[in-house]
Write an enzyme that holds these catalytic residues in place. Structure first.
Site, short mmCIF file in Angstrom:
data_model
loop_
_atom_site.label_atom_id
_atom_site.label_comp_id
_atom_site.label_asym_id
_atom_site.label_seq_id
_atom_site.Cartn_x
_atom_site.Cartn_y
_atom_site.Cartn_z
CB THR A 231 46.71 -13.58 51.15
OG1 THR A 231 46.66 -12.84 49.98
CG2 THR A 231 46.02 -12.91 52.31
NE ARG A 259 43.98 -6.13 43.45
CZ ARG A 259 44.06 -7.07 44.25
NH1 ARG A 259 44.91 -7.13 45.01
NH2 ARG A 259 43.53 -8.50 43.89
CB VAL A 260 42.31 -1.85 47.72
CG1 VAL A 260 41.86 -2.67 48.94
CG2 VAL A 260 43.16 -0.54 47.79
N GLY A 261 42.79 -5.17 46.97
CA GLY A 261 42.12 -6.45 46.99
C GLY A 261 41.16 -6.77 48.11
CG ASP A 262 40.55 -10.88 48.84
OD1 ASP A 262 41.51 -10.58 48.52
OD2 ASP A 262 40.21 -11.94 49.20
CB THR A 282 44.85 -16.87 50.25
OG1 THR A 282 44.64 -18.28 50.13
CG2 THR A 282 45.15 -16.76 51.86
N GLY A 283 44.00 -15.69 47.56
CA GLY A 283 43.58 -16.21 46.17
C GLY A 283 42.97 -14.87 45.51
N GLY A 285 41.57 -11.94 44.71
CA GLY A 285 40.67 -11.25 45.70
C GLY A 285 39.51 -10.29 45.02
N1 GLY Z 1 43.59 -12.10 48.01
C1 GLY Z 1 44.56 -11.25 48.02
C2 GLY Z 1 44.41 -10.23 46.98
O1 GLY Z 1 43.77 -10.44 46.08
O2 GLY Z 1 44.95 -9.09 46.94
#
Ligand code: GLY
Length: 383
Positions: A231, A259-262, A282-283, A285
């Site tokens: 990210t 899958r959708v992250g943060d 970042t990290g 999500g």
């Molecule tokens: N922080 C990026 C994700 O988890 O997709």
């Protein structure tokens, strides 16, 4: 670009007149006044002179896509040249998005479990208090630009999947059949090889096997941590005190398709309040989604906390809400890293992480050029 050249280039772009609190910016006086936004809609700007600064995770410092500037330097030089602060940040993050060697973002980002690159991004424009996002977008190298287009051209915040791609096509974005590079495909094949197909019978085991295969490649040095959760989150403020932010990612490497992250979710991967500041992440999500930590950090700053205290409090919230055994290490602490980058209205910044291991630095750009700084960890040891 080295520091001397950056300072010279930035000065030529009008830096000398725009860096200080005494800058002669048309909006650098107290009190609100009505102005035009970046796409022509009127809004009220509450002015506040500031010293421009841009802050991001380390991707904003490292990736150059073969050019002279990294994302921070591009964003900063455009901010001091008078560009809209969000336009400037997006021009910055386009550098890692387009860089085929950056495997955590945009073109060449590590693909999902089916080998397809799906991208998430969002952006937020402080002065107009508007935002846009895309999730699970395929085929466009610069999802941050599509997120900005959602903000500018629709009444919505978030478009996902096929709809997001159709929207991008309608607006003239180039749609490519495949955003993999030879390297991202090679690494995906290696991940497939490491999966034990006999363990795919149970859904929980399948998910764990997928994570384990990825983590083993991390341990073996085949991929960097910032590529696995890859990210870039970049926030900035200009001399008028206008704040914006953008977060863009290819998401968790080899994620379950869809899958959708943060990153595209307001309050999680990014939050901006033009009166207060901005925060991005970042990290892992999922940990951030459960806590909407970027929103929490901005709210903490609203209540008077420094960026560092606000981000540390966010990390403590993530830690407190991490209770599932599989997500805890043998010390009972989170078995993952997560990082937050915070910026306040005074141009003060902080970068904080759960642990000081793996990706342990963040980056800023000021009139002196871009530099890396150590992330301040909440916990000692490693995940
Ligand atoms: N922080 C990026 C994700 O988890 O997709």
């Amino acid at each position: 670009m080295d520091r001397r050249n950056f300072v010279r280039t930035a000065a030529a772009a009008g830096l000398g007149a725009a860096t200080g609190a005494t800058a002669a910016h048309p909006a650098a006086h107290a009190g609100p006044h009505r102005v035009e936004s970046l796409d022509g809609a009127p809004y009220v700007r509450r002015s506040h002179a500031a010293r421009p600064i841009v802050v991001s995770d380390i991707t904003g410092y490292d990736a150059r896509n073969g050019g002279p500037m990294n994302a921070l330097e591009m964003a900063y030089s455009r901010i001091v040249a008078g560009d809209d602060v969000l336009d400037a940040l997006i021009a910055g993050v386009n550098i890692p998005e387009l860089d085929p060697e950056e495997t955590g973002v945009g073109f060449g980002g590590l693909p999902n479990g089916d080998g397809i690159v799906q991208l998430d991004a969002c952006c937020m424009h402080g002065p107009t208090r508007r935002a846009g996002g895309v999730a699970a977008l395929e085929g466009v190298r610069t999802p941050s630009r599509v997120a900005q287009a959602v903000m500018q051209h629709t009444d919505h915040h978030l478009l996902a999947g096929r709809g997001a791609q159709d929207f991008a096509r309608q607006l003239g974005f180039t749609i490519e059949a495949d955003l993999n590079t030879a390297e991202s495909r090679r690494l995906w094949l290696e991940w497939k090889r490491r999966l034990d197909s006999s363990r795919w019978l149970d859904p929980a085991e399948r998910a764990q096997a997928s994570l384990d295969a990825g983590l083993s490649m991390l341990r073996d040095g085949l991929i960097a941590e910032h590529s696995f959760w890859g990210t870039i989150s970049c926030n900035g403020i200009n001399a008028a005190g206008d704040i914006a932010g953008v977060t863009t990612t290819s998401g968790l490497a080899w994620k379950i398709p869809g899958r959708v992250g943060d990153s595209p979710i307001l309050g999680a991967g990014l939050y901006v309040d033009n009166d207060v500041g901005a925060a991005g992440s970042t990290g892992r999500g999922e940990a951030n989604l459960y806590n909407l930590t970027s929103f929490l950090i901005v709210e903490n700053m609203r209540r008077g906390m420094s960026p560092k205290d606000a981000a540390m409090d966010g990390l403590r919230r993530v830690r407190a809400n991490t209770v599932e055994r599989r997500l805890l290490n043998d010390r009972g602490e989170p078995a993952f890293n997560i990082r937050f980058f915070a910026l306040n209205k005074q141009g003060e910044v902080a970068g904080c992480s759960m642990y000081a291991t793996g990706e342990s630095q963040y980056a800023v750009c000021t009139a002196n050029g871009s530099e890396v700084r150590p992330l301040e960890p909440l916990l000692s040891g490693s995940d």
